[in-house]
Design a protein around this motif. Structure first.
Motif, PDB file in Angstrom:
ATOM      1  N   HIS A   1       9.532  -4.299   6.154  1.00  0.00           N
ATOM      2  CA  HIS A   1       9.153  -4.549   4.053  1.00  0.00           C
ATOM      3  C   HIS A   1      10.227  -4.840   3.480  1.00  0.00           C
ATOM      4  O   HIS A   1      11.538  -4.855   3.287  1.00  0.00           O
ATOM      5  CB  HIS A   1       8.725  -2.944   3.803  1.00  0.00           C
ATOM      6  CG  HIS A   1       8.276  -1.794   4.861  1.00  0.00           C
ATOM      7  ND1 HIS A   1       6.647  -1.857   4.530  1.00  0.00           N
ATOM      8  CD2 HIS A   1       7.931  -1.232   5.889  1.00  0.00           C
ATOM      9  CE1 HIS A   1       5.854  -1.311   4.878  1.00  0.00           C
ATOM     10  NE2 HIS A   1       7.127  -0.960   5.340  1.00  0.00           N
ATOM     11  N   GLU A   2       9.665  -6.003   2.657  1.00  0.00           N
ATOM     12  CA  GLU A   2      10.748  -6.688   2.593  1.00  0.00           C
ATOM     13  C   GLU A   2      10.638  -6.428   0.796  1.00  0.00           C
ATOM     14  O   GLU A   2      11.408  -6.374  -0.566  1.00  0.00           O
ATOM     15  CB  GLU A   2       9.363  -8.271   1.654  1.00  0.00           C
ATOM     16  CG  GLU A   2      10.143  -8.993   2.815  1.00  0.00           C
ATOM     17  CD  GLU A   2      10.101 -10.366   2.824  1.00  0.00           C
ATOM     18  OE1 GLU A   2      10.071 -10.712   1.555  1.00  0.00           O
ATOM     19  OE2 GLU A   2       9.543 -10.906   3.712  1.00  0.00           O
ATOM     20  N   ASN A   3       9.899  -5.090   0.245  1.00  0.00           N
ATOM     21  CA  ASN A   3      10.012  -4.612  -0.857  1.00  0.00           C
ATOM     22  C   ASN A   3       9.717  -3.004  -0.875  1.00  0.00           C
ATOM     23  O   ASN A   3       8.875  -2.281   0.050  1.00  0.00           O
ATOM     24  CB  ASN A   3       8.926  -4.479  -2.127  1.00  0.00           C
ATOM     25  CG  ASN A   3       9.213  -5.957  -2.465  1.00  0.00           C
ATOM     26  OD1 ASN A   3      10.376  -6.666  -3.480  1.00  0.00           O
ATOM     27  ND2 ASN A   3       8.177  -7.475  -2.228  1.00  0.00           N
ATOM     28  N   MET A   4      10.774  -2.007  -1.678  1.00  0.00           N
ATOM     29  CA  MET A   4      10.743  -0.583  -1.528  1.00  0.00           C
ATOM     30  C   MET A   4       9.249   0.227  -1.411  1.00  0.00           C
ATOM     31  O   MET A   4       8.974   1.110  -1.502  1.00  0.00           O
ATOM     32  CB  MET A   4      12.234   0.541  -1.720  1.00  0.00           C
ATOM     33  CG  MET A   4      12.464   1.515  -1.729  1.00  0.00           C
ATOM     34  SD  MET A   4      12.884   2.341  -2.458  1.00  0.00           S
ATOM     35  CE  MET A   4      12.801   4.074  -3.042  1.00  0.00           C
ATOM     36  N   SER A   5       8.398  -0.688  -2.418  1.00  0.00           N
ATOM     37  CA  SER A   5       7.491   0.167  -2.766  1.00  0.00           C
ATOM     38  C   SER A   5       6.243  -0.180  -2.216  1.00  0.00           C
ATOM     39  O   SER A   5       5.402   0.554  -2.605  1.00  0.00           O
ATOM     40  CB  SER A   5       7.503  -0.794  -4.546  1.00  0.00           C
ATOM     41  OG  SER A   5       7.152  -2.373  -4.341  1.00  0.00           O
ATOM     42  N   ASP A   6       6.310  -0.742  -1.048  1.00  0.00           N
ATOM     43  CA  ASP A   6       5.806  -1.278  -0.272  1.00  0.00           C
ATOM     44  C   ASP A   6       5.295   0.422   0.734  1.00  0.00           C
ATOM     45  O   ASP A   6       4.914   0.211   1.546  1.00  0.00           O
ATOM     46  CB  ASP A   6       5.259  -2.289   0.666  1.00  0.00           C
ATOM     47  CG  ASP A   6       5.308  -3.473  -0.212  1.00  0.00           C
ATOM     48  OD1 ASP A   6       4.615  -3.494  -1.302  1.00  0.00           O
ATOM     49  OD2 ASP A   6       5.616  -4.912  -0.555  1.00  0.00           O
ATOM     50  N   ILE A   7       6.303   0.318   1.243  1.00  0.00           N
ATOM     51  CA  ILE A   7       6.664   1.489   2.215  1.00  0.00           C
ATOM     52  C   ILE A   7       6.348   2.888   1.487  1.00  0.00           C
ATOM     53  O   ILE A   7       6.031   3.771   0.976  1.00  0.00           O
ATOM     54  CB  ILE A   7       8.545   1.709   2.219  1.00  0.00           C
ATOM     55  CG1 ILE A   7       9.069   0.693   2.511  1.00  0.00           C
ATOM     56  CG2 ILE A   7       8.397   2.998   3.482  1.00  0.00           C
ATOM     57  CD1 ILE A   7      10.469   0.916   2.817  1.00  0.00           C
ATOM     58  N   PRO A   8       5.465   3.576   2.325  1.00  0.00           N
ATOM     59  CA  PRO A   8       4.293   5.178   2.263  1.00  0.00           C
ATOM     60  C   PRO A   8       5.296   5.660   2.023  1.00  0.00           C
ATOM     61  O   PRO A   8       5.791   6.008   2.715  1.00  0.00           O
ATOM     62  CB  PRO A   8       3.707   4.944   3.178  1.00  0.00           C
ATOM     63  CG  PRO A   8       3.525   3.447   4.042  1.00  0.00           C
ATOM     64  CD  PRO A   8       4.991   2.843   3.416  1.00  0.00           C
ATOM     65  N   LYS A   9       4.848   6.340   0.871  1.00  0.00           N
ATOM     66  CA  LYS A   9       5.657   7.833   0.794  1.00  0.00           C
ATOM     67  C   LYS A   9       6.243   8.553   1.901  1.00  0.00           C
ATOM     68  O   LYS A   9       7.775   8.853   1.656  1.00  0.00           O
ATOM     69  CB  LYS A   9       5.233   8.613  -0.362  1.00  0.00           C
ATOM     70  CG  LYS A   9       4.822   7.910  -2.106  1.00  0.00           C
ATOM     71  CD  LYS A   9       4.669   8.702  -2.937  1.00  0.00           C
ATOM     72  CE  LYS A   9       4.393   8.036  -4.481  1.00  0.00           C
ATOM     73  NZ  LYS A   9       3.923   8.992  -6.058  1.00  0.00           N
ATOM     74  N   SER A  10       5.568   9.066   2.792  1.00  0.00           N
ATOM     75  CA  SER A  10       5.710   9.811   3.744  1.00  0.00           C
ATOM     76  C   SER A  10       6.917   9.135   4.178  1.00  0.00           C
ATOM     77  O   SER A  10       7.291   9.503   5.388  1.00  0.00           O
ATOM     78  CB  SER A  10       4.370  10.198   4.163  1.00  0.00           C
ATOM     79  OG  SER A  10       3.428   9.303   4.757  1.00  0.00           O
ATOM     80  N   THR A  11       6.736   7.719   4.641  1.00  0.00           N
ATOM     81  CA  THR A  11       7.363   7.300   5.183  1.00  0.00           C
ATOM     82  C   THR A  11       8.854   7.145   5.316  1.00  0.00           C
ATOM     83  O   THR A  11      10.320   6.956   5.835  1.00  0.00           O
ATOM     84  CB  THR A  11       7.094   5.688   6.199  1.00  0.00           C
ATOM     85  OG1 THR A  11       5.381   5.462   6.875  1.00  0.00           O
ATOM     86  CG2 THR A  11       8.281   4.949   6.684  1.00  0.00           C
ATOM     87  N   TRP A  12       8.849   7.005   3.478  1.00  0.00           N
ATOM     88  CA  TRP A  12      10.132   6.510   3.249  1.00  0.00           C
ATOM     89  C   TRP A  12      11.148   8.330   3.453  1.00  0.00           C
ATOM     90  O   TRP A  12      12.032   8.193   3.218  1.00  0.00           O
ATOM     91  CB  TRP A  12      10.143   6.257   1.258  1.00  0.00           C
ATOM     92  CG  TRP A  12      11.621   6.309   1.215  1.00  0.00           C
ATOM     93  CD1 TRP A  12      11.431   7.049  -0.131  1.00  0.00           C
ATOM     94  CD2 TRP A  12      12.097   5.378   1.142  1.00  0.00           C
ATOM     95  NE1 TRP A  12      13.165   6.604  -0.618  1.00  0.00           N
ATOM     96  CE2 TRP A  12      13.459   5.466   0.158  1.00  0.00           C
ATOM     97  CE3 TRP A  12      12.199   4.165   2.218  1.00  0.00           C
ATOM     98  CZ2 TRP A  12      14.525   4.304   0.592  1.00  0.00           C
ATOM     99  CZ3 TRP A  12      13.880   3.686   2.194  1.00  0.00           C
ATOM    100  CH2 TRP A  12      14.834   3.494   1.488  1.00  0.00           C
ATOM    101  N   SER A  13       9.538   9.312   2.924  1.00  0.00           N
ATOM    102  CA  SER A  13      10.620  10.850   3.072  1.00  0.00           C
ATOM    103  C   SER A  13      11.264  10.654   4.232  1.00  0.00           C
ATOM    104  O   SER A  13      12.739  11.432   3.641  1.00  0.00           O
ATOM    105  CB  SER A  13       9.928  11.690   2.395  1.00  0.00           C
ATOM    106  OG  SER A  13      10.300  12.390   2.983  1.00  0.00           O
TER     107      SER A  13
END
Length: 476
Positions: A320-332
């Protein structure tokens, strides 16, 4: 022993009796191919209860436990000295486990110790029907709990529920409604499935409360009726080296994986240390009905199948080149992974990475297997020395879940990161590695940068500056 090592008080940890969720693994093995881990997990999640009752076997276990705790089988039976306290989880299975003991104490005309229902002493994950659930589940109300513990309400105290009482719709909190309405019609809850990182924090707060309780000179013993995972985490944290500074994230001893209604004794010394006495003891079953022994996650109950992912499934690295593209559940999941297995090593917090995580020069690499996020790395780009060679890349935040270390996950993350760095016209990669990981980076072509400041200390960790030159257009 001298006074410095004298025992000040005793903690008796008791796991709940067999619950309907405990037998679910055995039942699902009969209805799903246990070699298909994904299907098996889905069936478990589909059928599990957010707040299960105990089984008929569990009821018999609880009766034997009650007889044992109130008899002379204990050197000092429960309720005979007036210096005991009982602490219990608000979940149905723990309350049902404790209820026969309280009933028997009243039947024997014994003093019933004060019972504390603690809102922070619930099982890891909380009230949830499955891990993906985003809405809160409603637990028992105070009235329901008292019907199991003390119909008159006498001798029962509720602690640690601030902000966790709600009416049935979960939209009205305690400050906005009458206390009586909440106690009769509402129940306790947490907002969603609890991530492991939050469970670790809750456990720390709970231990602080517990240690404050045992510091009371009028209390000799605390009986804690709780749950396997959270109990295991609590005990392993207390009995570690250096007076309880044991890392709560490390896998505890197998001896602490509790059977249903087992007892584990921890003695608190006057010097502030902890001594492990009996562990996972079930004399009330061994000497009465050994066929009632359940739990402890033996291999044949299906539990092992759910916690060991099939390593033959392909590993995937998602970029992912931008954190905003990462799904919330994945980022959690990634935040939890970093907090629990990386930040705990040096005392870092996620807040310190707020800007760098979101920078448009940061590229994120996530290792997944069977939809589980098991590893992570960052590539941070910056202009190099001003020559035509372009950027330099910095390797950061490389972490693999402990269950998957030694299986090539870290290497796969680094290979993907190196290929991306080359595609981004990086002339070199740098990493500030913990000294303990130097051999890993050496095996991947990195070398010490050279110079007097090669090694340095950061937040209590010895680190080393390392570098790898890259060639544009070449495969790693």
């Amino acid at each position: 022993d001298d006074d410095d090592h004298g025992v000040m008080s005793e903690l008796v940890f008791i796991r709940h009796a067999e619950s309907m969720n405990n037998i679910l693994y055995r039942l699902c093995r009969e209805n799903a191919d246990v070699n298909d881990t994904k299907a098996f997990l889905e069936l478990i999640q589909e059928r599990r209860s957010a707040d299960p009752a105990i089984t008929p076997v569990g009821e018999r276990q609880a009766l034997h436990l009650a007889e044992y705790l109130t008899s002379t089988s204990l050197s000092t039976p429960l309720g005979s000295c007036g210096r005991d306290v009982i602490l219990v989880s608000p979940m149905k299975r723990t309350l049902m486990t404790l209820a026969p003991t309280l009933h028997l104490l009243r039947e024997k005309h014994r003093t019933v110790p004060k019972v504390i229902v603690h809102g922070g002493w619930f099982e890891q994950g909380g009230l949830h029907s499955n891990k993906e659930a985003s809405t809160a589940m409603l637990g028992l109300s105070k009235a329901d709990m008292l019907s199991l513990l003390s119909p008159t309400g006498e001798g029962v105290e509720f602690v640690g529920f601030e902000g966790h009482w709600a009416c049935g719709a979960l939209t009205i909190r305690t400050p906005q409604v009458k206390k009586q309405k909440v106690e009769k019609a509402g129940g306790w809850h947490i907002n969603r499935h609890e991530p492991y990182s939050e469970c670790v924090k809750r456990n720390k707060h709970f231990r602080m409360y517990l240690l404050g309780l045992v510091a009371n000179k009028e209390i000799d013993r605390v009986f804690l009726v709780g749950h396997g995972d959270f109990l295991q985490q609590t005990v392993s944290s207390l009995i570690g080296p250096s007076g309880g500074s044991h890392d709560p994230h490390c896998k505890p001893s197998a001896a602490l994986i509790s059977r249903n209604t087992s007892l584990t004794n921890v003695y608190v010394t006057e010097s502030g240390g902890y001594l492990l006495g009996a562990s996972n003891s079930i004399p009330h079953l061994v000497n009465k009905e050994p066929e009632l022994m359940t739990g402890g996650h033996p291999v044949n109950d299906g539990w092992e199948r759910t916690v060991k992912l099939d390593v033959s499934n392909p590993l995937e690295i998602i970029i992912h080149e931008n954190m905003s593209d990462i799904p919330k559940s994945t980022w959690s999941d990634i935040v939890s992974l970093r907090e629990v297995y990386l930040f705990v090593e040096d005392g870092t917090t996620i807040d310190e990475y707020y800007e760098s995580d979101r920078a448009n020069t940061t590229i994120h690499f996530i290792a997944t297997q069977m939809n589980h996020n098991i590893g992570y790395a960052q590539l941070s780009l910056s202009k190099g020395d001003g020559s035509e060679s372009g950027y330099e890349g910095r390797v950061r935040q490389v972490i693999t879940h402990p269950a998957f270390r030694g299986k090539g996950v870290g290497k796969a993350l680094l290979m993907s990161l190196m290929n991306k760095a080359k595609a981004s016209k990086c002339s070199a990669l740098t990493v500030r590695a913990w000294m303990a990981l130097e051999s890993f980076y050496l095996s991947q072509g990195f070398s010490r940068r050279g110079g007097a400041d090669d090694t340095y200390e950061s937040k209590g960790k010895i680190c080393v500056h390392m570098r790898k030159e890259l060639a544009f257009g070449a495969d790693a």
